[in-house]
Design an enzyme around this catalytic site. Sequence first.
Site, PDB file in Angstrom:
ATOM      1  N   HIS A 205       5.112   1.255   8.292  1.00  0.00           N
ATOM      2  CA  HIS A 205       3.838   0.992   7.621  1.00  0.00           C
ATOM      3  C   HIS A 205       3.884   1.602   6.234  1.00  0.00           C
ATOM      4  CE1 HIS A 205      -0.444   0.356   7.120  1.00  0.00           C
ATOM      5  NE2 HIS A 205      -0.645   1.639   6.909  1.00  0.00           N
TER       6      HIS A 205
ATOM      7  N   CYS B  87       0.985  -4.663   4.653  1.00  0.00           N
ATOM      8  CA  CYS B  87       0.697  -3.367   4.026  1.00  0.00           C
ATOM      9  C   CYS B  87       1.627  -3.114   2.837  1.00  0.00           C
ATOM     10  CB  CYS B  87       0.808  -2.244   5.045  1.00  0.00           C
ATOM     11  SG  CYS B  87       2.382  -2.230   5.940  1.00  0.00           S
TER      12      CYS B  87
END
Length: 996
Positions: A827, A454
């Site tokens: 994330h 990510c």
Amino acid sequence: MDKILEAVVMSSYPNNVKQGLVRRVIEAAKQPMDSEQCWSMLELSTKLYLTGDTKYKREIGKEVLEVYGHYHPEEFEEFFNVRFLLSLLQEGYGPLGKRSHYVLDYIQLGLQFVLESPSANSIFSLLRIEVLRKVCERPSPKQCAKISKLLSQHPQCIPTGKHQVLFCQQLIRCIGQFQCVSEGEEDIMEFLEQVNKVSGLLQRIWRAQTSAILPSLKELFTIISSTEEQEVPSNALASVVQFVPLELMDGVIRNLTNDDSITDVQMMTAIGRMIDWVSWPLGKNIDKWIIALLKGLAAVKKFSILIEVTLSKIEKVFSKLLYPIVREGALSVLQYMLLSFQHSHEAFHLLLPHIPRLVASLKKEDSNSATSSLEQLAELIHCMFFRFSGFPDLYEPVLEAVKALPIPNEDRIKHLLGQNAWTSQKNELACFYPRLASKSETGKIGLINLGNTCYMNSIIQSLFMASDFRHSVLNLTEGNSQPLMTKLQWLFAFLEHSQRPAISPESFLSASWPPWFTPGAQQDCSEYLKYLLDRLHEEEKTGKRIYQKLKESSLMSQAVEHHYLNKTLIEKMFGGKMMTKIRCLKCLNVSSREEAFTDLSLAFPPPDRHTRGSTSVLPVEEIGPQFIEPPENPSQLTGSPWIQRKAPVAGDPAVPPMPVETLGFQEPGEAADPLSGNAVGVDAAKDPLLAFGEEACAPKDSRSVPDLINYFLSPERLTAENKYHCEKCASLQDAEKVAELTEGPHYLILTLLRFSFNPRTMKRKKILDNVSIPVVLKLPVLVAPEKTEEVCWRGNDRAAPGSGFMSVVYDLCSVVVHSGISSESGHYYCYSRECTDTVPHGQPQDGAPKLASDKQLDFEIQWYLFNDTRVSFSSFESVSNVTSFFPKDTAYVLFYRQRPGRQSCPLHEALAEAGRLHGEPSLHKDLMEAISKDNILYLQEQEKEARNRAAYISALPKSPLWWRDFDRDKDDDSSSGGCSPAAGGGGSGSFHGLVF
């Protein structure tokens, strides 16, 4: 006597009068009596019991039978013979079409009086055969319950040997066809009691003969896995599973999941129907069997079955949390389904619309069960927030609903996610993610996460949304000898033109991978961005030129053309320059060094430096929409930053002080004076953050991006161990160091240094401070006289005669957010918008492009949220509030785009001219053909997947009622009983919807 009894029973006398007369007849029956009279009385009592049209008549028949069975056993045994019982069981009793429903009750009543008789064994043998025949005829739940009651009371009548296994299997077949036709609560309770009697008989048989268990379970699985059944098997089958010993579970599940004769469709049908069993009340261990089978399927990697079943059933399981009677089991199944479904957010997101209503209902119920379930549900939700961060707009209503409930710590969350995952090998699920039906409604394309990538996805999307950079990359000529840039061009081209909802950046990842990164581990997106830009810059710097159109532009003078063509694309787009000056405080000698940069790394000031109400001499500007235009007379620029940063030193020229402004989003009615607090004396040297002051828009205790830039640009004292070696003094001296921007980049990248190393714990910790982000920013840039004409001006913001500072305006275009508390985990996702110079329908005026209005630049340009494969519409409000709602989600890397002035710099003009003449860049032939072929391939894949999914979905058991639970709750919030789940179960409608 039989005539007398019949006359009394059939008479019209009141029941109390009849009762007295009947009592006399019964008392007389206890006396010795001839055989013929006994037979007559037994025939009459049998008739009353089996065909009596009132309960009273049946009760009299029963009482008389019991008296004769007790006081006249020989006659009763002779009457209650095998032939008579066979006739009752096979032909029934009573007129044709009106056969008695009480035959089994009658036999059970009579059996107690012949247990010791010589004919007992013959009767038992007969019944063992006849009950098996009866069960094969699929009797009603009521008749099955009577058979079960008979056999439970007289186990001698239970079939034996092979017939016993067959009997268990047929009994399970009967249960599979049970249906409750009434919605009345009393009828439902009676139905449940009947089912429990039947399943209780199976339990009795299994306890006595364990060898019958596995064949019975095999029959059960055959029923629930059948795809040919006209009707869905009854949820009453759940009552069977609860009596299977748990010690058999592992073996049973292992045999099922490793049986190659069971197709995927059959297995999916079976587990789907088992999940429906969570709605069966009072069942024990049902949730354990469901979870065990789900785990068994994960163990043999049947992920496609698990995905389809989870997505089709999870909402129904969730809806059952409304009902206290099945809540515990439903919550266990829900927890496993969610915690194991870790490859995609789809399952959790299906529940998002329903969570606030369920939480409200459980709070209203205010029971121990509801309180416990709320705490477990909140823990589950926070696990999902942690696993699938990056959806702040979707999660806000849910977060609001559970904000008062306990929040689990990160170790607890990681433990729950770790122990429930289908597999520890993420690549085993790669082919199942994403399962996206179509391209995002935004028209944008996502990027597939290739295993903690990510950090790369968010950077690529931010670079892609930097439209000037994207156009330049897409305009690359074929065979430009820049392999990494070529791969980026292909990736951008697919993001622009692919029909897929998301594409895989695998090829670009392998090409741009920093060699020190650990595969599969989370990385720092800022570190990756710096490495990527450096690689692209060095690749072009070796002699490969890609921006040919600038060379041909007639808008530039030869000198300016030479200046810009000597820059690489990375330098043109992201490169700026900074001058570092060090002044000896003894001799006042100044040494300076100019350096290039592609991003500014902004540290957080120490707590004691965070003082509001004071003023910086060179503050950065944060501009609210109403203050885009500069003040009328901003020309008091100065050439020496120290004049305004510390007390005047002898020999310094006296120059009027003028701060580079910082304008904030003002409160309504607040005066905006960008020059307020500009007279700074000696105290300014102690606090260079002075007077960003009353103009800041951030909350009182928060920081802003201008705060961090001002801290970055503020003077630093070099004393004690950090003394500066002055060449003029030829010794170590106290000094002051200051950084000044001498050239503003086209795209300004700001990295907020949130991660600091803690030597005590030997870990990098994260600074979670909320930082307000201005949508428009003014940056102070030092302008040398000979470079004045090359600088992008805006309005009257120009350099004063001699060397001085000017403000360069920047528009926010991307924000990369890190969710988590460590750089090694968490994330990344990003917010982005496309900032452009011109209004689409505007015509050039006075040789310059028509600028977009300030309002359009700030608010009318659509924001998007990029979270790996998912792309959605968003807003600047979401960007601003994300940390307020989710404290671990903090802005990390910011992209700003320089706004052109009325006399634009050559780069701006060249880009604008290229955009007007050519529109979107045209791709070279090979790239266009590759995209076209992939789009055709995607359509073929979609058609194939649609056919496969149609086959899967058609096999899934239908669950048409699950949404009614929420609708009913929504429509009837005020009720305190009946249908209201908050009342704890209650009305007939809700109870019937629950079970069936």
